[in-house]
Design an enzyme around this catalytic site. Structure first.
Site, PDB file in Angstrom:
ATOM      1  N   GLY A 122       0.818  -1.202   0.000  1.00  7.98           N
ATOM      2  CA  GLY A 122       0.000   0.000   0.000  1.00  7.98           C
ATOM      3  C   GLY A 122       0.852   1.253   0.000  1.00  7.98           C
ATOM      4  O   GLY A 122       1.903   1.301   0.648  1.00  7.98           O
ATOM      5  N   SER A 123       0.419   2.276  -0.744  1.00  9.52           N
ATOM      6  CA  SER A 123       1.086   3.570  -0.804  1.00  9.52           C
ATOM      7  C   SER A 123       2.529   3.399  -1.283  1.00  9.52           C
ATOM      8  O   SER A 123       2.760   2.947  -2.392  1.00  9.52           O
ATOM      9  CB  SER A 123       1.008   4.257   0.564  1.00  9.52           C
ATOM     10  OG  SER A 123       1.419   5.594   0.491  1.00  9.52           O
ATOM     11  N   SER A 124       3.514   3.713  -0.454  1.00 10.90           N
ATOM     12  CA  SER A 124       4.904   3.506  -0.864  1.00 10.90           C
ATOM     13  C   SER A 124       5.160   2.033  -1.181  1.00 10.90           C
ATOM     14  O   SER A 124       5.930   1.701  -2.088  1.00 10.90           O
ATOM     15  CB  SER A 124       5.852   3.973   0.246  1.00 10.90           C
ATOM     16  OG  SER A 124       7.199   3.819  -0.135  1.00 10.90           O
TER      17      SER A 124
END
Length: 277
Positions: A122-124
């Site tokens: 998730g995200s990074s």
């Protein structure tokens, strides 16, 4: 960073998530039922331990239920390096190379089927999932990423690692499908083998990584995998109300989460189904 002499009680045996190096933890379920492997990659300002304990990240529960091993890389910086030339190149070094080496080690250590290696984040961690799919397609079967950006979108003009890119995060890094596909192909020049199937999730009101990055990521991987940017089918309210699942052929799937912000919760069943678990 937790030290092996002072383990997090949640991760201490009999919970079989054990410290292997400063970069990696592994969770081995009590009953191994498949020779599959899932790599779960955390977001910025997190760690393997925090990601493991996050109720929105239920991969260890899936591991217990279906008997697959999970590996949890842990970054030594705030965010994963998805910007340096080293990390954006096959065998170039950087974080992508480190995670690739974790995969290679797990293949032999746990007798993993090389055709059953899956990556999620998730995200990074989603950004790194995209970068891994581009730099090490030979190691990965399928990816399910949540709230990321296209591979190479965070590239650093100064060559630095783990640098924030305001242009990309704001959704202002746009290109044609061909150009985005060329970014991927340039990360492993000459590679003409099988590439991972890509499942891409994004929230419509993401205030951290612009929702426009969803469209750009779809452009990128439909080009790489030879699919149309127009979905061949679309299922509203799937896998839940206000989500829309678009299929771009057999190798690319997009899930648009209406009204959801940056933290799109992991949908274990849908991601496992994409992986074939």
């Amino acid at each position: 960073m937790y030290r092996p002499a002072y383990p997090n009680p949640r991760l201490h045996p009999p919970t079989p998530l054990q410290f292997l190096t400063i970069h990696r933890w592994v969770y081995v379920p009590d009953k191994i039922q498949t020779d599959a492997l899932v790599i779960a990659i955390h977001s910025c300002q997190s760690s393997a331990q925090k990601y493991f304990a996050n109720s929105k990240i239920p991969w260890h529960q899936g591991s217990d239920r279906k008997g697959y091993i999970t590996v949890w890389p842990s970054s030594t910086t705030e965010c994963w390096d998805v910007s340096s030339k080293a990390s954006l190149s096959h065998d170039g070094g950087g974080d992508s190379n480190a995670i690739a080496n974790m995969i290679k080690h797990a293949l032999t250590q746990y007798n993993i089927d090389p055709q059953k290696v899956y990556v999620t984040g998730g995200s990074s961690g989603a950004m790194m999932s995209n970068v891994l799919a581009a730099t090490y397609p030979d190691l990965i079967t399928a990816v399910s990423l949540y709230s990321g950006v296209p591979a190479g979108c965070f590239v650093s003009s100064s060559g630095g690692s783990a640098q924030w890119n305001n242009t990309c995060s704001a959704g202002q890094s746009t290109a044609t499908p061909q150009k985005w596909g060329d970014v991927v192909r340039a990360m492993y020049p000459g590679y003409n083998g099988t590439r991972p199937r890509m499942q891409i999730w994004h929230g419509s009101v993401d205030g951290t990584l612009s929702p426009r990055n969803y469209d750009e990521t779809i452009k990128q991987w439909t080009n790489v995998l030879g699919a149309s940017t127009a979905p061949v089918s679309s299922r509203p309210d799937t896998p839940e109300k206000n989500y829309r699942m678009d299929d771009f052929g057999a190798s690319v799937e997009g899930i648009w989460a209406v009204g959801v912000g940056h933290s799109v919760p992991s949908h274990l069943d849908a991601s496992e189904a994409w992986f074939g678990l």
